[in-house]
Design an enzyme around this catalytic site. Sequence first.
Site, PDB file in Angstrom:
ATOM      1  N   LEU A  74      41.333  66.112   3.940  1.00  0.00           N
ATOM      2  CA  LEU A  74      40.604  64.852   4.118  1.00  0.00           C
ATOM      3  C   LEU A  74      39.098  65.080   4.136  1.00  0.00           C
ATOM      4  CD1 LEU A  74      42.959  63.030   6.593  1.00  0.00           C
ATOM      5  CD2 LEU A  74      42.506  62.470   4.203  1.00  0.00           C
ATOM      6  N   HIS A 297      49.521  71.701  21.547  1.00  0.00           N
ATOM      7  CA  HIS A 297      50.049  70.329  21.524  1.00  0.00           C
ATOM      8  C   HIS A 297      51.340  70.257  22.336  1.00  0.00           C
ATOM      9  CE1 HIS A 297      51.328  66.463  20.109  1.00  0.00           C
ATOM     10  NE2 HIS A 297      50.302  66.349  19.304  1.00  0.00           N
ATOM     11  N   ARG A 362      46.252  65.934  25.664  1.00  0.00           N
ATOM     12  CA  ARG A 362      47.173  67.010  25.285  1.00  0.00           C
ATOM     13  C   ARG A 362      47.071  68.237  26.186  1.00  0.00           C
ATOM     14  NH1 ARG A 362      46.342  66.435  18.746  1.00  0.00           N
ATOM     15  NH2 ARG A 362      47.434  64.447  18.668  1.00  0.00           N
ATOM     16  N   ARG A 471      40.549  68.141  21.895  1.00  0.00           N
ATOM     17  CA  ARG A 471      40.471  66.995  20.978  1.00  0.00           C
ATOM     18  C   ARG A 471      41.491  65.940  21.387  1.00  0.00           C
ATOM     19  NH1 ARG A 471      43.359  65.273  16.611  1.00  0.00           N
ATOM     20  NH2 ARG A 471      44.567  67.190  16.368  1.00  0.00           N
TER      21      ARG A 471
HETATM   22  C1  FAD Z   1      51.585  68.708  11.972  1.00  0.00           C
HETATM   23  C2  FAD Z   1      50.215  68.142  12.202  1.00  0.00           C
HETATM   24  C3  FAD Z   1      50.058  66.800  12.456  1.00  0.00           C
HETATM   25  C4  FAD Z   1      48.795  66.261  12.679  1.00  0.00           C
HETATM   26  N1  FAD Z   1      48.676  64.922  12.930  1.00  0.00           N
HETATM   27  C5  FAD Z   1      47.438  64.402  13.136  1.00  0.00           C
HETATM   28  C6  FAD Z   1      47.264  63.006  13.372  1.00  0.00           C
HETATM   29  O1  FAD Z   1      48.219  62.228  13.402  1.00  0.00           O
HETATM   30  N2  FAD Z   1      46.012  62.541  13.554  1.00  0.00           N
HETATM   31  C7  FAD Z   1      44.908  63.352  13.535  1.00  0.00           C
HETATM   32  O2  FAD Z   1      43.800  62.864  13.701  1.00  0.00           O
HETATM   33  N3  FAD Z   1      45.057  64.674  13.282  1.00  0.00           N
HETATM   34  C8  FAD Z   1      46.270  65.212  13.086  1.00  0.00           C
HETATM   35  N4  FAD Z   1      46.405  66.558  12.851  1.00  0.00           N
HETATM   36  C9  FAD Z   1      45.188  67.369  12.647  1.00  0.00           C
HETATM   37  C10 FAD Z   1      44.672  67.116  11.238  1.00  0.00           C
HETATM   38  O3  FAD Z   1      45.727  66.977  10.349  1.00  0.00           O
HETATM   39  C11 FAD Z   1      43.765  68.232  10.733  1.00  0.00           C
HETATM   40  O4  FAD Z   1      42.834  68.577  11.716  1.00  0.00           O
HETATM   41  C12 FAD Z   1      43.000  67.766   9.499  1.00  0.00           C
HETATM   42  O5  FAD Z   1      43.878  67.219   8.552  1.00  0.00           O
HETATM   43  C13 FAD Z   1      42.200  68.901   8.892  1.00  0.00           C
HETATM   44  O6  FAD Z   1      41.623  68.417   7.711  1.00  0.00           O
HETATM   45  P1  FAD Z   1      40.559  69.275   6.911  1.00  0.00           P
HETATM   46  O7  FAD Z   1      40.210  68.490   5.711  1.00  0.00           O
HETATM   47  O8  FAD Z   1      39.470  69.693   7.815  1.00  0.00           O
HETATM   48  O9  FAD Z   1      41.351  70.607   6.499  1.00  0.00           O
HETATM   49  P2  FAD Z   1      42.728  70.817   5.699  1.00  0.00           P
HETATM   50  O10 FAD Z   1      43.472  69.579   5.464  1.00  0.00           O
HETATM   51  O11 FAD Z   1      43.404  71.947   6.397  1.00  0.00           O
HETATM   52  O12 FAD Z   1      42.270  71.310   4.282  1.00  0.00           O
HETATM   53  C14 FAD Z   1      41.758  72.599   4.063  1.00  0.00           C
HETATM   54  C15 FAD Z   1      41.441  72.746   2.603  1.00  0.00           C
HETATM   55  O13 FAD Z   1      40.693  73.930   2.423  1.00  0.00           O
HETATM   56  C16 FAD Z   1      41.251  74.696   1.376  1.00  0.00           C
HETATM   57  N5  FAD Z   1      40.950  76.090   1.684  1.00  0.00           N
HETATM   58  C17 FAD Z   1      41.012  76.735   2.871  1.00  0.00           C
HETATM   59  N6  FAD Z   1      40.583  77.996   2.744  1.00  0.00           N
HETATM   60  C18 FAD Z   1      40.240  78.166   1.461  1.00  0.00           C
HETATM   61  C19 FAD Z   1      39.727  79.250   0.718  1.00  0.00           C
HETATM   62  N7  FAD Z   1      39.450  80.415   1.288  1.00  0.00           N
HETATM   63  N8  FAD Z   1      39.518  79.065  -0.598  1.00  0.00           N
HETATM   64  C20 FAD Z   1      39.789  77.882  -1.214  1.00  0.00           C
HETATM   65  N9  FAD Z   1      40.238  76.803  -0.535  1.00  0.00           N
HETATM   66  C21 FAD Z   1      40.475  76.956   0.769  1.00  0.00           C
HETATM   67  C22 FAD Z   1      42.706  74.359   1.345  1.00  0.00           C
HETATM   68  O14 FAD Z   1      43.230  74.613   0.078  1.00  0.00           O
HETATM   69  C23 FAD Z   1      42.651  72.868   1.683  1.00  0.00           C
HETATM   70  O15 FAD Z   1      42.409  72.149   0.509  1.00  0.00           O
HETATM   71  C24 FAD Z   1      47.674  67.100  12.639  1.00  0.00           C
HETATM   72  C25 FAD Z   1      47.826  68.457  12.391  1.00  0.00           C
HETATM   73  C26 FAD Z   1      49.091  68.986  12.187  1.00  0.00           C
HETATM   74  C27 FAD Z   1      49.232  70.456  11.989  1.00  0.00           C
END
Ligand code: FAD
Length: 678
Positions: A74, A297, A362, A471
Amino acid sequence: MTTTHTTQPDTTHQDNPQNVGLTTGLYREGEPIVDTKAPNGDIGDRWGKRKFEARLVNPSNRRKLTVIVVGTGLAGASAGATLGEAGYNVKSFCYQDTPRRAHSIAAQGGINAAKNYKEDGDSVYRLFYDTVKGGDFRSRESNVYRLAEVSASIIDQCVAQGVPFAREYGGLLDNRSFGGVQVSRTFYARGQTGQQLLIGAYQALERQIAAGTVEMHTRHEMLELIVAEGRTRGVIVRDMVTGAIETHLADAVVLATGGYSNVFYLSTNAMGCNVTATWRAHRQGAHFANPCYTQIHPTCIPVAGDHQSKLTLMSESLRNDGRIWVPKNREDCDKDPREIAEEDRDYYLERIYPAFGNLVPRDIASRQAKNVCDEGRGVGPLVGDFRRGVYLDFTDALTRMSADAVAEKYGNLLDMYQRITGEDPYEVPMRIYPAVHYTMGGLWVDYDLQSTIPGLFVTGEANFSDHGANRLGASALMQGLADGYFVLPNTIRDYLADGPYPALSADSPPVAEARAAVQQRIDTLLSINGERSVDSFHKELGAIMWDFCGMERSEEGLFKAIDLIRSLREEFWRNVRVLGSGEELNQSLEKAGRVADFLELGELMCVDALHRRESCGGHFRAESQTEDNEALRNDDEFAYVAAWEFAQDDTIEGRLTPVLHKEDLAYEYVHLKQRSYK
Ligand SMILES: Cc1cc2nc3c(=O)[nH]c(=O)nc-3n(C[C@H](O)[C@H](O)[C@H](O)COP(=O)(O)OP(=O)(O)OC[C@H]3O[C@@H](n4cnc5c(N)ncnc54)[C@H](O)[C@@H]3O)c2cc1C
């Protein structure tokens, strides 16, 4: 790499307790951080002021500027799409086969926004207040206020993209509640909120890919950051299919690479989540902030045995209607829960915290689950001497709302539970136990989301910025999208206004050195040819982290963990076995690089946890608790962000000696006090 170094506590720290890590040479202290770039003035005006003061880049100049965005969750997809739409050249990277498989897709329960659709007393100020308090007063007021302020726009943006949020019968968007709040402000799409939001961001990104402003590189892993003359100028990536090492240059780099919960091996995160991108940046000079702040969690499916490589979250939204309990008497713990009389059940969260009940934050719900299990009142199979589970019971909700209504709200989550455990939650209470889930720590960023290396910006879970020591549920999606759609596009332009930066050739020393370092690391990993698998090291590291830097930490345990991690790291570089070659798809090699970074991060987390001799949020130090066993903060000494600079000891190869930079936290609006949810 060298042999084990024993880090026994030195008696001198008794006189100067907060410096225990210092006196034992685990870290050094550097200059404090005095400027976070947050504007002064009324908190409600600060973001408007910063947006106005950030310099503009005129549309025809944007075409001349390149921004690399690593990550398509996201945070990254929203940033990439917005920067592409604005007209910059964007290069986007992810290690999955498509941007829309980023880990954000796993998010279940919802996303917060201060819309006050329920007219239940919500406001931007209340979301701000709840988040600062929920973070146990270890986050920045200016950042949190901005997050609350832009939250409402996120929902409008996503609705415009067609995200199918749940609606009430009359067509209005529905809300539910998450922990740590007494209003309903969580927007959701059944138990698939992350997936639906990611499809929205992904289609916005795809639109820019089609328009030619975003160049997408899937199945590419960033393995190094290029820093030239003090500025971030690009990344070195490995094509995970062919093994080719590539150089990509830019005027600025954004890391949106997610969290590092998988340092614990078992977590609710996707198996691929790792710390490599941020850790490589840390090694190049980006400070890592509050690494020990980990979220455990409370509602996950309990560990079932040694064979597991992943744990499953049962969304916190289930605590809206499910009730948590354990038997009052130990003798009842192995009984069928349906046969335990109402008066013999202990709805412990409702009992201890009557105001918030099952919806306490949490950190608090997790700790109480551990406490009742430590008392011998846990349920489920015996693990050693204890049962590690508590009931999450929908019996009341099924009577009050009907099975159809429960299925409508939570159906996919309950089905998932049934598929994994073989038990029907419509018939028998579910069993849950806390598990590692989210990391509040991450790369240090200023108010502009810029790290300590100019031109390196960090968004989403990868940065440390908004959640303090704990969080609140449904706030990670809010932060990731706030950063990507609204904050970063406004702040990065101030940096880009000085660009384009001087052209850098692929054979200039900083680029060539970064590339050579990547190749050398790969060659080393492949040449060790030892006897232990990468997974076995990862599993052992995870067990150390969980035992000593998990739900409860103590000085003695953390010293022990640091010693254990150091010797494990030494053994890794001597005895790991990485199969295959570098010129092909090689998951063993990919994992080896990630575990090598986890082995350094794990030590920093323990040093951070050791130096913070207070409890706050998810960081619970056994030595610092109230009479009621709640987290006891020490604001006089620790109301600061711990930003760690990477350093190694020249005299002992491989030994880390991080440098601590403190950023003091000031609370002008939400006054510091002991958190209470009673
Ligand atoms: C099971 C679960 C349920 C959740 N439910 C909720 C919820 O209901 N509400 C809420 O607010 N939060 C929730 N969370 C937390 C939330 O989902 C995450 O904190 C959030 O989606 C992280 O988003 P992000 O874009 O920062 O990273 P991510 O979605 O983890 O994306 C990381 C990106 O970086 C890329 N990447 C990483 N390292 C490299 C690299 N070295 N080289 C190239 N690409 C790389 C990956 O390919 C990916 O595209 C939940 C988490 C989990 C585990």
